[in-house]
Structures are given as structure tokens and as C-alpha cells.
Write a protein that holds these residues in place. Structure first.
Motif, PDB file in Angstrom:
ATOM      1  N   LYS A  37       0.894  -1.068  -0.105  1.00  0.00           N
ATOM      2  CA  LYS A  37      -0.045   0.102   0.083  1.00  0.00           C
ATOM      3  C   LYS A  37       0.891   1.389   0.073  1.00  0.00           C
ATOM      4  CE  LYS A  37      -4.611  -1.161   1.646  1.00  0.00           C
ATOM      5  NZ  LYS A  37      -4.832  -2.456   2.549  1.00  0.00           N
ATOM      6  N   MET A  38       1.956   1.218   0.808  1.00  0.00           N
ATOM      7  CA  MET A  38       2.630   2.473   0.821  1.00  0.00           C
ATOM      8  C   MET A  38       3.457   2.895  -0.283  1.00  0.00           C
ATOM      9  SD  MET A  38       4.378   2.493   4.674  1.00  0.00           S
ATOM     10  CE  MET A  38       5.387   1.207   4.631  1.00  0.00           C
ATOM     11  N   VAL A  39       3.984   1.761  -1.177  1.00  0.00           N
ATOM     12  CA  VAL A  39       4.895   2.217  -2.252  1.00  0.00           C
ATOM     13  C   VAL A  39       3.636   2.948  -3.270  1.00  0.00           C
ATOM     14  CG1 VAL A  39       4.022   0.041  -3.299  1.00  0.00           C
ATOM     15  CG2 VAL A  39       6.343   1.151  -4.175  1.00  0.00           C
ATOM     16  N   LYS A  40       2.472   2.599  -3.196  1.00  0.00           N
ATOM     17  CA  LYS A  40       1.583   3.200  -4.147  1.00  0.00           C
ATOM     18  C   LYS A  40       1.746   4.934  -3.987  1.00  0.00           C
ATOM     19  CE  LYS A  40      -1.877  -0.425  -5.091  1.00  0.00           C
ATOM     20  NZ  LYS A  40      -2.041  -1.388  -4.271  1.00  0.00           N
ATOM     21  N   ILE A  41       2.106   5.392  -2.690  1.00  0.00           N
ATOM     22  CA  ILE A  41       2.138   6.818  -2.547  1.00  0.00           C
ATOM     23  C   ILE A  41       3.103   7.322  -3.529  1.00  0.00           C
ATOM     24  CG2 ILE A  41       2.938   8.552  -0.885  1.00  0.00           C
ATOM     25  CD1 ILE A  41       1.920   6.775   1.254  1.00  0.00           C
ATOM     26  N   PHE A  42       4.347   6.506  -4.035  1.00  0.00           N
ATOM     27  CA  PHE A  42       5.198   7.144  -4.965  1.00  0.00           C
ATOM     28  C   PHE A  42       5.118   6.619  -5.982  1.00  0.00           C
ATOM     29  CE2 PHE A  42       6.390   6.794  -0.305  1.00  0.00           C
ATOM     30  CZ  PHE A  42       6.961   7.902  -0.123  1.00  0.00           C
ATOM     31  N   GLU A  43       3.918   6.119  -6.544  1.00  0.00           N
ATOM     32  CA  GLU A  43       3.822   5.943  -8.063  1.00  0.00           C
ATOM     33  C   GLU A  43       2.938   6.781  -8.719  1.00  0.00           C
ATOM     34  OE1 GLU A  43       2.146   1.757  -7.550  1.00  0.00           O
ATOM     35  OE2 GLU A  43       4.218   0.954  -7.356  1.00  0.00           O
ATOM     36  N   GLU A  44       2.032   7.548  -8.205  1.00  0.00           N
ATOM     37  CA  GLU A  44       1.330   8.510  -8.881  1.00  0.00           C
ATOM     38  C   GLU A  44       2.091   9.940  -8.946  1.00  0.00           C
ATOM     39  OE1 GLU A  44      -2.922   8.930  -8.360  1.00  0.00           O
ATOM     40  OE2 GLU A  44      -2.621   6.831  -7.299  1.00  0.00           O
ATOM     41  N   LYS A  45       1.935  10.554 -10.142  1.00  0.00           N
ATOM     42  CA  LYS A  45       2.759  11.856 -10.168  1.00  0.00           C
ATOM     43  C   LYS A  45       1.531  12.960 -10.152  1.00  0.00           C
ATOM     44  CE  LYS A  45       6.880  10.961 -12.298  1.00  0.00           C
ATOM     45  NZ  LYS A  45       8.063  11.221 -13.505  1.00  0.00           N
ATOM     46  N   GLU A  46       1.287  13.573  -8.945  1.00  0.00           N
ATOM     47  CA  GLU A  46       0.227  14.792  -8.712  1.00  0.00           C
ATOM     48  C   GLU A  46       0.986  16.091  -9.371  1.00  0.00           C
ATOM     49  OE1 GLU A  46      -2.889  14.496  -8.213  1.00  0.00           O
ATOM     50  OE2 GLU A  46      -2.863  12.282  -7.774  1.00  0.00           O
ATOM     51  N   LYS A  47       0.236  16.698  -9.923  1.00  0.00           N
ATOM     52  CA  LYS A  47       0.699  18.359 -10.505  1.00  0.00           C
ATOM     53  C   LYS A  47       1.060  19.053  -9.044  1.00  0.00           C
ATOM     54  CE  LYS A  47       0.140  22.140 -13.076  1.00  0.00           C
ATOM     55  NZ  LYS A  47      -0.824  22.795 -14.218  1.00  0.00           N
ATOM     56  N   PHE A  48       0.085  19.044  -7.994  1.00  0.00           N
ATOM     57  CA  PHE A  48       0.126  19.858  -7.019  1.00  0.00           C
ATOM     58  C   PHE A  48       0.490  19.398  -5.795  1.00  0.00           C
ATOM     59  CE2 PHE A  48      -2.822  21.907 -10.325  1.00  0.00           C
ATOM     60  CZ  PHE A  48      -2.233  23.313 -10.287  1.00  0.00           C
ATOM     61  N   LEU A  49       1.277  20.102  -5.016  1.00  0.00           N
ATOM     62  CA  LEU A  49       1.372  19.332  -3.504  1.00  0.00           C
ATOM     63  C   LEU A  49       0.556  19.023  -2.317  1.00  0.00           C
ATOM     64  CD1 LEU A  49       4.045  18.774  -1.669  1.00  0.00           C
ATOM     65  CD2 LEU A  49       3.813  21.128  -0.983  1.00  0.00           C
ATOM     66  N   LEU A  50      -0.430  19.945  -2.784  1.00  0.00           N
ATOM     67  CA  LEU A  50      -1.688  19.561  -2.028  1.00  0.00           C
ATOM     68  C   LEU A  50      -2.427  18.374  -2.406  1.00  0.00           C
ATOM     69  CD1 LEU A  50      -4.007  20.867  -0.101  1.00  0.00           C
ATOM     70  CD2 LEU A  50      -5.141  21.902  -2.043  1.00  0.00           C
ATOM     71  N   ASP A  51      -2.504  18.278  -3.883  1.00  0.00           N
ATOM     72  CA  ASP A  51      -3.145  17.087  -4.234  1.00  0.00           C
ATOM     73  C   ASP A  51      -2.369  15.592  -3.692  1.00  0.00           C
ATOM     74  OD1 ASP A  51      -5.281  18.236  -5.326  1.00  0.00           O
ATOM     75  OD2 ASP A  51      -4.398  18.602  -6.935  1.00  0.00           O
ATOM     76  N   PHE A  52      -1.055  15.784  -3.861  1.00  0.00           N
ATOM     77  CA  PHE A  52      -0.171  14.644  -3.648  1.00  0.00           C
ATOM     78  C   PHE A  52      -0.284  14.363  -2.111  1.00  0.00           C
ATOM     79  CE2 PHE A  52       3.670  12.903  -2.147  1.00  0.00           C
ATOM     80  CZ  PHE A  52       3.922  11.767  -3.129  1.00  0.00           C
ATOM     81  N   ASN A  53      -0.249  15.287  -1.208  1.00  0.00           N
ATOM     82  CA  ASN A  53      -0.395  15.205   0.305  1.00  0.00           C
ATOM     83  C   ASN A  53      -1.851  14.608   0.443  1.00  0.00           C
ATOM     84  OD1 ASN A  53       2.171  16.348   0.536  1.00  0.00           O
ATOM     85  ND2 ASN A  53       1.595  18.117   1.665  1.00  0.00           N
ATOM     86  N   LEU A  54      -2.878  14.966  -0.200  1.00  0.00           N
ATOM     87  CA  LEU A  54      -4.115  14.205   0.166  1.00  0.00           C
ATOM     88  C   LEU A  54      -4.352  13.037  -0.139  1.00  0.00           C
ATOM     89  CD1 LEU A  54      -6.192  17.553  -0.647  1.00  0.00           C
ATOM     90  CD2 LEU A  54      -5.904  16.650   1.749  1.00  0.00           C
ATOM     91  N   LYS A  55      -3.516  12.642  -1.399  1.00  0.00           N
ATOM     92  CA  LYS A  55      -3.714  11.353  -1.894  1.00  0.00           C
ATOM     93  C   LYS A  55      -2.838  10.617  -0.807  1.00  0.00           C
ATOM     94  CE  LYS A  55      -5.971  10.413  -5.799  1.00  0.00           C
ATOM     95  NZ  LYS A  55      -5.430  10.680  -6.973  1.00  0.00           N
TER      96      LYS A  55
END
Length: 203
Positions: free
Chosen positions: A102-120
């Protein structure tokens, strides 16, 4: 219930989760503040082989000031580096293998905005914790909000003002206990006891 205005952090420290998951707190996230540098908004602390290790998300310096408009930079493969650092730090911890997929999935997506990345990322952590804490985003910047204001409460540079019991950490035999690290540290070392531990964090 009390309204709490919280900053949106990258894999936040344990103290942040003690406020976020408190049943008495109704959570509103700040998205309109001017982006402050050197905070947990784009960094988290883990326990590496040489002690505290900061993982920092690089941002695009495009003139944007509002937090919701801050863009993540992918010029270097920081996601790979962060995941490698986490894996190296925690692969021998008791619960890393249970949460690794599950944790590795955090680092697989490329969100454009920091806010979205943190929320995901927070969404993934909530899945691991099996919690569904509701939250909303604020609609404008208010300097002196009616909510209890936690925007400057959690310093990445000063000692945490929260108290919690020491627990066994992967390198604590050699380097001693480091308090209030990223939620990742607690998950990997305490596993299913994580939520109980968070409830006992005191201010």
C-alpha cells in the motif's frame, strides 16, 4: 465538537495525527495560505541508519505563493529516492512487509500539485489505519480564524511540544529514541497498535 484548522502535510508527524484523528475535532484543511518554507508541508522525518532523515519534496519555483497552487517538481526522481530511503530504514521493522504494497503506491502517482499529492498520501495512510476521518478544505484565507488554528503548531525545526511513550524503533538500540517522526515510523514499528498509541499522545 471543535473546529480545527490544520495544515496539509507530507506523511505527517504523529502529533499531527493526534489532532486529525481526535473524535472531538472537526477538521478543516488550509489551502490558501502562503507556502511557508522548511515545514512539514513538503517534508517528513524518518529514522534512518544515521538518525533523523528528512525526505523533502522538491517544488517548482514558478512564482506561485498560495499553497494550493504549489507544483511538485519531477526534474529528479525524488519519488524513487524517498521510497528507497523508507525501504532501507524500515525493511527490518516488524510491520513494514504488511504495509509495503500500500505504501509504495504513494510514490507511483505523479500529482501536479503538492496539496493533491499530500491529500492522496493521507488517503492511503487512512486506508492502512482503517480510518475514515472526514475533512474539508477552507474556502478562503483568514488570518484570525474562528477555528482553533494549528497552521504554525508543528515545527519541523523545533522540538515537538507533544508527549508520547517511547516505543521500539529499528535503530533505537544504537541511536536512542527519536520522538514525533512521520506516521510511517509508527506504522512500521507498532503496526495494529498505531491508533491506540496516537490516542495516548498528549500536549
Amino acid at each position: 465538537m471543535q473546529n480545527i484548522l490544520l495544515p496539509v502535510f507530507y506523511l505527517p508527524p504523529i502529533s499531527w495525527f493526534s489532532e486529525f484523528l481526535n473524535e472531538e475535532n472537526e477538521i478543516v484543511f488550509e489551502q490558501f495560505e502562503n507556502f511557508p518554507k522548511q515545514t512539514y508541508r513538503n517534508r517528513c522525518n524518518i529514522f534512518g541508519a544515521n538518525g533523523k532523515l528528512s525526505l523533502i519534496i522538491p517544488i517548482n519555483h514558478n512564482g506561485a505563493r498560495e499553497f494550493k497552487s504549489i507544483e511538485v517538481s519531477y526534474r529528479e526522481n525524488w519519488q524513487n529516492l524517498h521510497w528507497k530511503s523508507i525501504k532501507t530504514a524500515y525493511q527490518s521493522s516488524p510491520y513494514f512487509e504488511y504495509y509495503e504494497d500500500k505504501m509504495v503506491k504513494i510514490f507511483e502517482e505523479k500529482e501536479k500539485f503538492l496539496l493533491d499529492f499530500n491529500l492522496k498520501s493521507l488517503e492511503t495512510i487512512q486506508q492502512i489505519l482503517k480510518t475514515e476521518k472526514a475533512h474539508s478544505l477552507n474556502t478562503e484565507y483568514v488570518k484570525n480564524p474562528e477555528s482553533i488554528d494549528f497552521r504554525e503548531k508543528f515545527s519541523a525545526k523545533a522540538d515537538s511540544e507533544y508527549y508520547a511513550e517511547e516505543y521500539y524503533q529499528t535503530f533505537s538500540d544504537k541511536l536512542g529514541f527519536i520522538k514525533d517522526l512521520s506516521i510511517i515510523d509508527l506504522l512500521c514499528n507498532k503496526g495494529p497498535e498505531t491508533l491506540t498509541y496516537i490516542k495516548n499522545v498528549k500536549k
